[in-house]
Design a protein around this motif. Structure first.
Motif, mmCIF file in Angstrom:
data_model
loop_
_atom_site.group_PDB
_atom_site.id
_atom_site.type_symbol
_atom_site.label_atom_id
_atom_site.label_comp_id
_atom_site.label_asym_id
_atom_site.label_seq_id
_atom_site.Cartn_x
_atom_site.Cartn_y
_atom_site.Cartn_z
ATOM 1 N N LEU A 153 -52.879 40.045 38.402
ATOM 2 C CA LEU A 153 -54.311 39.757 38.251
ATOM 3 C C LEU A 153 -54.835 38.784 39.282
ATOM 4 N N LEU A 154 -54.035 37.799 39.643
ATOM 5 C CA LEU A 154 -54.556 36.753 40.529
ATOM 6 C C LEU A 154 -54.166 37.040 41.974
ATOM 7 N N PRO A 155 -55.073 36.752 42.911
ATOM 8 C CA PRO A 155 -54.746 36.986 44.326
ATOM 9 C C PRO A 155 -53.742 35.964 44.836
ATOM 10 N N ARG A 156 -53.118 36.283 45.972
ATOM 11 C CA ARG A 156 -52.149 35.359 46.575
ATOM 12 C C ARG A 156 -52.893 34.123 47.086
ATOM 13 N N VAL A 157 -52.283 32.979 46.956
ATOM 14 C CA VAL A 157 -52.939 31.743 47.379
ATOM 15 C C VAL A 157 -52.927 31.644 48.889
ATOM 16 N N LEU B 30 -59.483 36.041 30.850
ATOM 17 C CA LEU B 30 -58.932 37.373 31.054
ATOM 18 C C LEU B 30 -57.499 37.399 30.533
ATOM 19 N N ARG C 31 -45.930 33.549 44.842
ATOM 20 C CA ARG C 31 -46.491 33.903 43.536
ATOM 21 C C ARG C 31 -47.596 32.898 43.190
ATOM 22 N N PRO C 32 -48.567 33.347 42.406
ATOM 23 C CA PRO C 32 -49.695 32.474 42.109
ATOM 24 C C PRO C 32 -49.255 31.215 41.363
ATOM 25 N N PRO C 33 -49.835 30.055 41.699
ATOM 26 C CA PRO C 33 -49.467 28.817 40.989
ATOM 27 C C PRO C 33 -50.119 28.793 39.615
ATOM 28 N N LEU C 34 -49.349 28.432 38.605
ATOM 29 C CA LEU C 34 -49.886 28.343 37.249
ATOM 30 C C LEU C 34 -50.434 26.942 37.012
ATOM 31 N N PRO C 35 -51.409 26.806 36.124
ATOM 32 C CA PRO C 35 -51.935 25.462 35.867
ATOM 33 C C PRO C 35 -50.896 24.588 35.181
ATOM 34 N N THR D 46 -53.866 36.349 32.368
ATOM 35 C CA THR D 46 -54.069 35.495 33.542
ATOM 36 C C THR D 46 -52.807 34.726 33.896
ATOM 37 N N VAL E 219 -62.638 28.073 33.940
ATOM 38 C CA VAL E 219 -62.899 29.450 33.511
ATOM 39 C C VAL E 219 -64.069 29.346 32.541
#
Lengths: 324, 340
Positions: A200-204, A190, A215-219, A193, A185
Motif C-alpha cells: 500500500l505504501l510507496p517506497r521512501v 486504510l 521497505r516502508p518505515p512503520l510508525p 497500512t 491520517v
C-alpha cells in the motif's frame, strides 16, 4: 474607521450602564441598536446593520472591553493576595479539561467494567471520569511522545471520518508541530497500512534496495483520538508491536491501547486540547534532540580543533629542529 | 469491544490490569545513566523518515491537497469575517449562477496519487466551489483581503479546466430577420415540419394583404388589425377545416396577446393534419420570441417567452410514432392470450 468622539460618548455611557466587567458583544449590540435609526417592528439583528454600523459596534466593544470594575461583592471588602497569583499548572490543566467536557463519560448502561478505576461516579445515569487520573495519564502520554521524538521516532496521529473538520485541522496541526517526526491520517484509516505496508505504501527512497531496508518505515507511536472507530488500526498496531496512545471513554476497554487517556471521546474540545498538549510535548522532544546534536557537534568541533593545533605545533617543532 | 476481546485473550494486545492511578508514573528501573550518556545524541534511525506528513494515508498528494484547501477556506472565512465584521456563517455568500466546472476526476487522479475515488473528488470540488463563492466577497472587501484574493485565485486556477471554471450555458440561436423585418422560424411535430415567416401588421405601413377568408384589415390606425394566416399559399380555413386545428395555430398569438399584431405565411410538409397544425404553432411561438423578446433584449424569464414556455408551445413535442415490435400486434398491443 474610527468613530467620532461625539457619537461615542452617549453610546459609551449607555454601554457602561449596561454592564461593568462583563462587557459582552450582545450588550453592545443592544446599546447600539437602540440608538440606531432602525424602524419599529423590524428584527434587530446583524443583517439589518450596515457595514459602518457593524465596524463601529466592534470598535466600541474592543475599546471598552477592558474598562470597568473587576470588583464584586465578595472581593470589594477583602483583599486576598493568594488569589492574585496564577494558579499552579496542574489546576490549570484540570480546569481546562473540565471546561472542555472531558469528564463526561457515556451512559452507565453502556459502561465497560474495566473502566472502574477511573470512573469517579455516576450522575443522571452518566458516568463521570476522574480527571485526576486523566491528568496523570496525559502526563505519561506526553512523556512518551517527548521521548519518542527525542530519539527521532515517527509519531502518527490518526483521526476518523466521523470527526469534524476542526478536529481534522487539529490533527494536522499536531503533526505539523512535530515537524519531520509528525505524521497524520486525518481521514479514514486504510486497513492494511501497517501489515500490508509493502503493497500500500510507496517506497521512501528509490535508491534503497529492497533487501537492505527499502521497505516502508512503520510508525514508532500511534495516537488515536477515537480508538473505537479504528478497530483495524488497533489490531494492526498490536500485530506490528507499535505502541498506541488513545482517548478511552467509559464504554471502551482501556486495554485496547498501550497508554490510555480516560476522557470523553465524543467532545471536539477535549480531542483538540489533548492533541495540542501532545504536539507541544513532541515539540519539546525535537528541541531537546536538536540541542543534544548541537552540543555533540560543538564538542566534536572543539576536539578536531585541538587535534589540528597539536598537529600544527608538532609541525612547527620539527621545522625548528630541522632549522637548528 | 467484541472484535478486540479475542485479541486480548490471546495476548496479542498487551493487557495491564493495574488501575492507572495506582501505577507509578515511571516504570523505568532505578538506573541513573552518567551525564555523558544523557547529553549524548541517540543513534541515527535505521530507516529514513518519509518526506510527506500524509505518507500513511497511502494518498499523500490528495491528503495534502485537501489539507491546503481546507486551511485556505478557513483562513478566507476568518479574513472576510474580520473585514465585514460578521461571523463566518453569516457572510452574505451567494451561490454561483451556473454549476462550476473543475478538472475531471480522471485527470486529477493522474495528477495526484494515480487513483481518486468519487467521494474525495466531490470533497475537493466542494471546497473549490465554496472558495469560488467567497471570491467576489473578498474582491469587494478591498485591500484588506488582497492577499487572500490572490491565494484563492491561485487555488482555483490550479484546479480549473482549460476553458475556465465558469460554465457557459448554451445559448439558443437568435431568430433570423430579413431586410423587410420578417422572421423565419421552423417548427416540427411528429413528421411534419413547417417553415414560417411572420411580419408585424403596422397600422401606418400597408400590410401585404391577399385574398383570405378573414376580413381584410383597414389602413386606418384607429381600427384593430387582423392576423392573416396563409398555409402553402392557401387560406387557413381551406387547409384546416377543423376548428381545433385553427385554434391550435393561433394559440401562441392568443396567449401572448399578439392576435392581430402579426401576419403569418407558412410552408408545411410531411405528416398529417394536426401534426402540421402543431408544427406551425411551434414555429409561430419561436417567431414571437424573436420579434418581441430578442428585439428588446429581454432575459429568459421575461417578456412573452415566460408565458409561452409555461404554456408549453415553445417545446418541440418529442413524441413520435413508436415502432411495432415482434411478437406484438402493434407497438404495445399484445395478441389475445390463449390458455392452451
Amino acid at each position: 474607521m474610527a468613530p467620532s468622539t461625539s457619537s461615542l460618548v452617549p453610546l459609551a455611557r449607555g454601554a457602561l450602564q449596561a454592564s461593568s466587567r462583563s462587557f459582552s458583544s450582545s450588550a453592545a449590540r443592544r446599546v447600539l441598536v437602540e440608538s440606531a435609526s432602525a424602524p419599529e417592528g423590524v428584527a434587530r439583528t446583524d443583517n439589518n446593520l450596515t457595514l459602518e454600523q457593524r465596524l463601529l459596534q466592534r470598535g466600541i466593544v474592543d475599546s471598552l472591553q477592558n474598562l470597568g470594575s473587576t470588583q464584586h461583592r465578595a472581593s470589594a471588602t477583602t483583599f486576598r493576595p493568594h488569589k492574585t497569583r496564577t494558579p499552579p499548572s496542574k489546576d490549570a490543566l484540570l480546569s481546562a479539561l473540565l471546561a472542555a467536557g472531558a469528564h463526561l463519560g457515556h451512559a452507565h448502561a453502556a459502561w465497560h467494567p474495566s473502566t472502574k478505576s477511573f470512573v469517579h461516579g455516576i450522575r443522571h445515569g452518566q458516568s463521570i471520569i476522574d480527571l485526576e487520573v486523566t491528568v496523570s495519564a496525559l502526563r505519561r502520554a506526553a512523556n512518551v511522545v517527548r521521548a519518542v521524538v527525542e530519539r527521532d521516532g515517527i509519531v502518527l496521529f490518526v483521526g476518523g471520518k466521523t470527526r469534524t473538520e476542526t478536529t481534522r485541522a487539529a490533527i494536522r496541526r499536531a503533526a505539523e508541530a512535530l515537524g519531520s517526526n509528525g505524521f497524520a491520517v486525518p481521514e479514514q484509516w486504510l486497513p492494511g497500512t501497517l501489515t500490508n505496508a509493502s503493497v500500500l505504501l510507496p517506497r521512501v527512497s528509490a535508491s534503497a534496495a529492497p533487501k537492505e531496508g527499502g521497505r516502508p518505515p512503520l510508525p514508532d507511536l500511534v495516537v488515536l483520538t477515537s480508538p473505537l472507530v479504528h478497530p483495524h488500526a488497533l489490531r494492526e498496531c498490536a500485530l506490528t508491536h507499535t505502541p498506541t496512545i488513545g482517548l478511552v471513554d467509559t464504554d471502551a476497554d482501556p486495554r485496547i491501547v498501550t497508554y490510555p487517556i480516560p476522557a470523553n471521546d465524543e467532545s471536539e474540545r477535549t480531542a483538540e486540547l489533548v492533541l495540542a498538549l501532545l504536539g507541544e510535548a513532541g515539540k519539546q522532544g525535537r528541541e531537546e534532540r536538536m540541542r543534544k546534536r548541537e552540543r555533540a557537534e560543538k564538542i566534536d568541533r572543539a576536539r578536531r580543533a585541538r587535534v589540528e593545533d597539536r598537529r600544527r605545533a608538532r609541525g612547527q617543532e620539527s621545522e625548528t629542529e630541522e632549522g637548528m | 469491544m467484541a472484535s478486540l476481546r479475542p485479541l486480548l485473550r490471546r495476548g496479542v494486545i498487551p493487557c495491564t490490569l493495574t488501575p492507572l492511578h495506582l501505577r507509578p508514573l515511571s516504570t523505568a528501573p532505578s538506573f541513573v545513566p552518567p551525564p555523558s550518556a544523557i547529553s549524548a545524541p541517540t543513534a541515527p534511525r535505521p530507516t529514513p523518515k518519509p518526506a510527506s506528513p500524509y505518507y500513511y494515508t497511502a494518498r499523500p498528494s490528495l491528503s495534502s491537497a485537501l489539507s491546503n484547501l481546507s486551511s485556505l477556506l478557513t483562513r478566507s472565512q476568518r479574513a472576510l469575517g474580520q473585514a465585514l465584521a460578521l461571523p463566518a456563517h453569516k457572510l452574505p455568500v451567494t451561490p454561483p449562477p451556473t454549476a462550476l466546472r473543475w478538472v475531471p476526476q480522471a485527470d486529477l487522479a493522474a495528477r495526484l496519487d494515480g487513483h481518486l475515488r468519487l467521494g474525495p473528488y466531490k470533497a475537493l470540488t466542494g471546497m473549490l466551489t465554496e472558495l469560488a463563492k467567497l471570491l467576489p466577497l473578498a474582491r469587494a472587501a478591498g485591500h484588506a483581503t488582497a492577499d487572500i484574493v490572490a491565494e484563492i485565485e491561485a487555488a482555483l486556477d490550479e484546479y480549473s479546466p482549460p476553458g475556465g471554471h465558469e460554465r457557459v450555458l448554451p445559448q439558443r440561436k437568435p431568430v433570423q430577420f430579413d431586410l423587410y423585418g420578417r422572421s423565419y422560424t421552423v417548427g416540427r411535430r411528429k413528421t411534419s415540419s413547417a417553415r414560417v415567416w411572420m411580419i408585424p401588421t403596422k397600422p401606418s405601413s400597408p400590410s401585404p394583404s391577399s385574398s383570405s377568408s378573414s376580413a381584410s384589415s383597414s389602413s386606418s390606425s384607429d381600427l384593430p388589425t387582423t392576423t392573416e394566416v396563409l398555409v402553402n399559399a392557401r387560406p387557413i380555413a381551406e387547409v384546416f377545416p377543423r376548428a381545433s386545428d385553427r385554434e391550435a395555430i393561433l394559440y401562441p398569438l392568443r396567449i401572448a396577446g399578439q392576435l392581430g399584431a402579426f401576419h403569418v405565411f407558412a410552408l408545411v410538409r410531411g405528416g398529417g393534419v394536426s401534426g402540421q397544425a402543431a408544427a406551425i404553432a411551434h414555429a409561430i411561438a419561436k417567431g414571437l420570441v424573436g420579434h418581441i423578446d430578442q428585439k428588446q433584449e429581454l432575459g429568459p424569464d421575461e417578456g412573452v417567452k415566460r408565458v409561452l414556455k409555461k404554456a408549453g408551445v415553445l417545446l418541440r413535442d418529442p413524441r413520435m410514432v413508436e415502432r411495432k415490435k415482434t411478437g406484438l400486434a402493434k407497438a404495445r398491443k399484445r395478441y389475445t392470450w390463449v390458455k392452451r
